[in-house]
Structures are given as C-alpha cells and as structure tokens.
Design a protein around this motif. Structure first.
Motif, PDB file in Angstrom:
ATOM      1  N   TYR A   1     -63.984 -22.561   4.787  1.00  0.00           N
ATOM      2  CA  TYR A   1     -63.844 -21.766   6.007  1.00  0.00           C
ATOM      3  C   TYR A   1     -64.800 -20.594   5.823  1.00  0.00           C
ATOM      4  O   TYR A   1     -64.756 -19.903   4.796  1.00  0.00           O
ATOM      5  N   ILE A   2     -65.667 -20.369   6.800  1.00  0.00           N
ATOM      6  CA  ILE A   2     -66.650 -19.297   6.697  1.00  0.00           C
ATOM      7  C   ILE A   2     -66.639 -18.457   7.964  1.00  0.00           C
ATOM      8  O   ILE A   2     -66.634 -18.996   9.075  1.00  0.00           O
ATOM      9  N   GLU A   3     -66.634 -17.141   7.787  1.00  0.00           N
ATOM     10  CA  GLU A   3     -66.834 -16.202   8.885  1.00  0.00           C
ATOM     11  C   GLU A   3     -68.112 -15.436   8.583  1.00  0.00           C
ATOM     12  O   GLU A   3     -68.366 -15.087   7.428  1.00  0.00           O
ATOM     13  N   GLY A   4     -68.881 -15.177   9.605  1.00  0.00           N
ATOM     14  CA  GLY A   4     -70.099 -14.407   9.406  1.00  0.00           C
ATOM     15  C   GLY A   4     -70.793 -14.134  10.719  1.00  0.00           C
ATOM     16  O   GLY A   4     -70.212 -14.307  11.793  1.00  0.00           O
ATOM     17  N   LYS A   5     -72.048 -13.715  10.611  1.00  0.00           N
ATOM     18  CA  LYS A   5     -72.827 -13.444  11.816  1.00  0.00           C
ATOM     19  C   LYS A   5     -74.037 -14.370  11.861  1.00  0.00           C
ATOM     20  O   LYS A   5     -74.559 -14.798  10.823  1.00  0.00           O
ATOM     21  N   ILE A   6     -74.484 -14.674  13.058  1.00  0.00           N
ATOM     22  CA  ILE A   6     -75.643 -15.539  13.268  1.00  0.00           C
ATOM     23  C   ILE A   6     -76.893 -14.667  13.219  1.00  0.00           C
ATOM     24  O   ILE A   6     -76.965 -13.634  13.897  1.00  0.00           O
ATOM     25  N   THR A   7     -77.851 -15.074  12.400  1.00  0.00           N
ATOM     26  CA  THR A   7     -79.112 -14.346  12.322  1.00  0.00           C
ATOM     27  C   THR A   7     -80.267 -15.316  12.506  1.00  0.00           C
ATOM     28  O   THR A   7     -80.149 -16.509  12.215  1.00  0.00           O
TER      29      THR A   7
ATOM     30  N   LYS B   1     -70.308 -13.153  15.946  1.00  0.00           N
ATOM     31  CA  LYS B   1     -69.390 -13.685  14.956  1.00  0.00           C
ATOM     32  C   LYS B   1     -69.375 -15.205  15.030  1.00  0.00           C
ATOM     33  O   LYS B   1     -69.239 -15.777  16.105  1.00  0.00           O
ATOM     34  N   ALA B   2     -69.519 -15.817  13.868  1.00  0.00           N
ATOM     35  CA  ALA B   2     -69.435 -17.273  13.767  1.00  0.00           C
ATOM     36  C   ALA B   2     -68.274 -17.618  12.853  1.00  0.00           C
ATOM     37  O   ALA B   2     -68.067 -16.961  11.826  1.00  0.00           O
ATOM     38  N   ILE B   3     -67.511 -18.638  13.224  1.00  0.00           N
ATOM     39  CA  ILE B   3     -66.424 -19.151  12.399  1.00  0.00           C
ATOM     40  C   ILE B   3     -66.657 -20.644  12.246  1.00  0.00           C
ATOM     41  O   ILE B   3     -66.772 -21.365  13.240  1.00  0.00           O
ATOM     42  N   LEU B   4     -66.757 -21.098  11.003  1.00  0.00           N
ATOM     43  CA  LEU B   4     -67.035 -22.500  10.721  1.00  0.00           C
ATOM     44  C   LEU B   4     -66.036 -23.055   9.707  1.00  0.00           C
ATOM     45  O   LEU B   4     -65.637 -22.357   8.779  1.00  0.00           O
ATOM     46  N   VAL B   5     -65.663 -24.310   9.884  1.00  0.00           N
ATOM     47  CA  VAL B   5     -64.928 -25.063   8.876  1.00  0.00           C
ATOM     48  C   VAL B   5     -65.703 -26.355   8.691  1.00  0.00           C
ATOM     49  O   VAL B   5     -65.922 -27.095   9.652  1.00  0.00           O
ATOM     50  N   GLY B   6     -66.160 -26.590   7.477  1.00  0.00           N
ATOM     51  CA  GLY B   6     -66.966 -27.777   7.231  1.00  0.00           C
ATOM     52  C   GLY B   6     -67.107 -28.043   5.748  1.00  0.00           C
ATOM     53  O   GLY B   6     -66.474 -27.390   4.922  1.00  0.00           O
ATOM     54  N   ASN B   7     -67.970 -29.004   5.435  1.00  0.00           N
ATOM     55  CA  ASN B   7     -68.187 -29.418   4.052  1.00  0.00           C
ATOM     56  C   ASN B   7     -69.571 -28.993   3.575  1.00  0.00           C
ATOM     57  O   ASN B   7     -70.551 -29.120   4.307  1.00  0.00           O
ATOM     58  N   VAL B   8     -69.626 -28.545   2.328  1.00  0.00           N
ATOM     59  CA  VAL B   8     -70.868 -28.086   1.717  1.00  0.00           C
ATOM     60  C   VAL B   8     -71.794 -29.278   1.505  1.00  0.00           C
ATOM     61  O   VAL B   8     -71.394 -30.302   0.961  1.00  0.00           O
ATOM     62  N   GLY B   9     -73.058 -29.135   1.925  1.00  0.00           N
ATOM     63  CA  GLY B   9     -74.028 -30.214   1.820  1.00  0.00           C
ATOM     64  C   GLY B   9     -74.765 -30.253   0.495  1.00  0.00           C
ATOM     65  O   GLY B   9     -75.259 -31.292   0.082  1.00  0.00           O
TER      66      GLY B   9
ATOM     67  N   ASN C   1     -69.555 -13.230   5.615  1.00  0.00           N
ATOM     68  CA  ASN C   1     -68.855 -12.060   5.092  1.00  0.00           C
ATOM     69  C   ASN C   1     -67.467 -12.433   4.604  1.00  0.00           C
ATOM     70  O   ASN C   1     -66.810 -11.632   3.963  1.00  0.00           O
ATOM     71  N   THR C   2     -67.027 -13.666   4.880  1.00  0.00           N
ATOM     72  CA  THR C   2     -65.775 -14.209   4.348  1.00  0.00           C
ATOM     73  C   THR C   2     -65.991 -15.681   4.057  1.00  0.00           C
ATOM     74  O   THR C   2     -66.512 -16.410   4.900  1.00  0.00           O
ATOM     75  N   ILE C   3     -65.593 -16.096   2.870  1.00  0.00           N
ATOM     76  CA  ILE C   3     -65.610 -17.516   2.516  1.00  0.00           C
ATOM     77  C   ILE C   3     -64.253 -17.845   1.909  1.00  0.00           C
ATOM     78  O   ILE C   3     -63.781 -17.144   1.016  1.00  0.00           O
ATOM     79  N   GLN C   4     -63.650 -18.909   2.420  1.00  0.00           N
ATOM     80  CA  GLN C   4     -62.359 -19.339   1.907  1.00  0.00           C
ATOM     81  C   GLN C   4     -62.462 -20.804   1.504  1.00  0.00           C
ATOM     82  O   GLN C   4     -62.918 -21.633   2.289  1.00  0.00           O
ATOM     83  N   LEU C   5     -62.054 -21.106   0.279  1.00  0.00           N
ATOM     84  CA  LEU C   5     -62.014 -22.491  -0.178  1.00  0.00           C
ATOM     85  C   LEU C   5     -60.833 -23.179   0.477  1.00  0.00           C
ATOM     86  O   LEU C   5     -59.736 -22.629   0.504  1.00  0.00           O
TER      87      LEU C   5
END
Length: 148
Positions: A75-81, A5-13, A101-105
C-alpha cells in the motif's frame, strides 16, 4: 488550495534500486503493478495492468531496501510528480513518478522474507505489517538536496 495525492495497492515489479547522493541522502526506486479486472461487452474477464514508478527518499528508502522485494504487495501513499531529462543521445525524456510518503507492507506474515518478525517489530497476529512513516514530510522546512 490544491491536492496532489496518489494511493496505490499493488505488487512490486522489481527489487528496489537504492542510490546515495553526495549529501548522503538515499533514494530508492522500484516499479509497482496495479491490475484492474473487468468484463468486456462479450462477458469475458479482462485484466489490465498499469505500471507505476515509485520513488522513496531517505529513511523510507532505507526501509524499502531492507524489506521490499519483487512480488511483495504494498500500500503506497504519495504525490504524483513529472520530470524531464536529456538522455545520452541528447533526446528529451519524460517520466511520471509517485514520490512515496507512506509505504505499508501487505499480506500474510508467511509472505515476508523473514517471517518470524514484522519490520515494525510487531509480533502480533495481524495480516498487515506497517513500515514506519519517513522522518520527513511535505511541511519539512529543511532544504532538499534533490538533483532536479
């Protein structure tokens, strides 16, 4: 038991690039920057940015195409592949991706391109507009038509 599981908060490039596979499934890909700020041994503020490749499938890809733009905070939740492929010259290439699997603006409503209404249809005064979760999950029993 294991967890990926990966959880990230960042800006779209960059704006998402959306493709449609033969079976009609959509896939969106874009980059996300996360920045860590710290002080070095001389007391100077140092900023270090990491770039992440994000992939969203099906319904979530459609929402990404509609609502996600360069510079937007997510905010993004997902899996590392990890995957590999051969380039045009026959060299083996590798990449790591976060399959969302989750994206939050995130951010204020005034940051949204159409600031009159949030994507989820919520006209309240919250600072966060949530893009609904995809219609699929890791437990899905339907067969994937993934190319890898």
């Amino acid at each position: 038991m294991s967890i990926n599981k990966a959880i990230l908060v960042g800006n779209v490039g960059k704006d998402p690039e959306v493709r449609y596979l033969e079976g009609g499934a959509s896939v969106a890909s874009f980059s996300l920057a996360t920045t860590e700020v710290y002080k070095n041994k001389n007391g100077e503020k140092v900023s270090q940015t990491e770039w992440h490749n994000i992939v969203a499938w099906r319904h979530l890809a459609d929402l990404a195409e509609k609502y996600i733009t360069k510079g937007r905070q997510l905010y993004i939740e997902g899996k590392i592949t990890n995957r590999s492929w051969e380039d045009k010259e026959g060299n083996k290439r590798y990449t790591s991706e976060i399959v969302a699997n989750t994206i939050q603006l995130l951010g204020r409503k005034s940051d949204e391109p159409n600031s009159g209404q949030s994507p989820a249809g919520n006209s309240g005064s919250t600072d966060t507009a949530k893009v609904e979760k995809p219609e699929f999950s890791e437990e899905s029993t339907e067969e994937d038509d993934l190319p890898f």
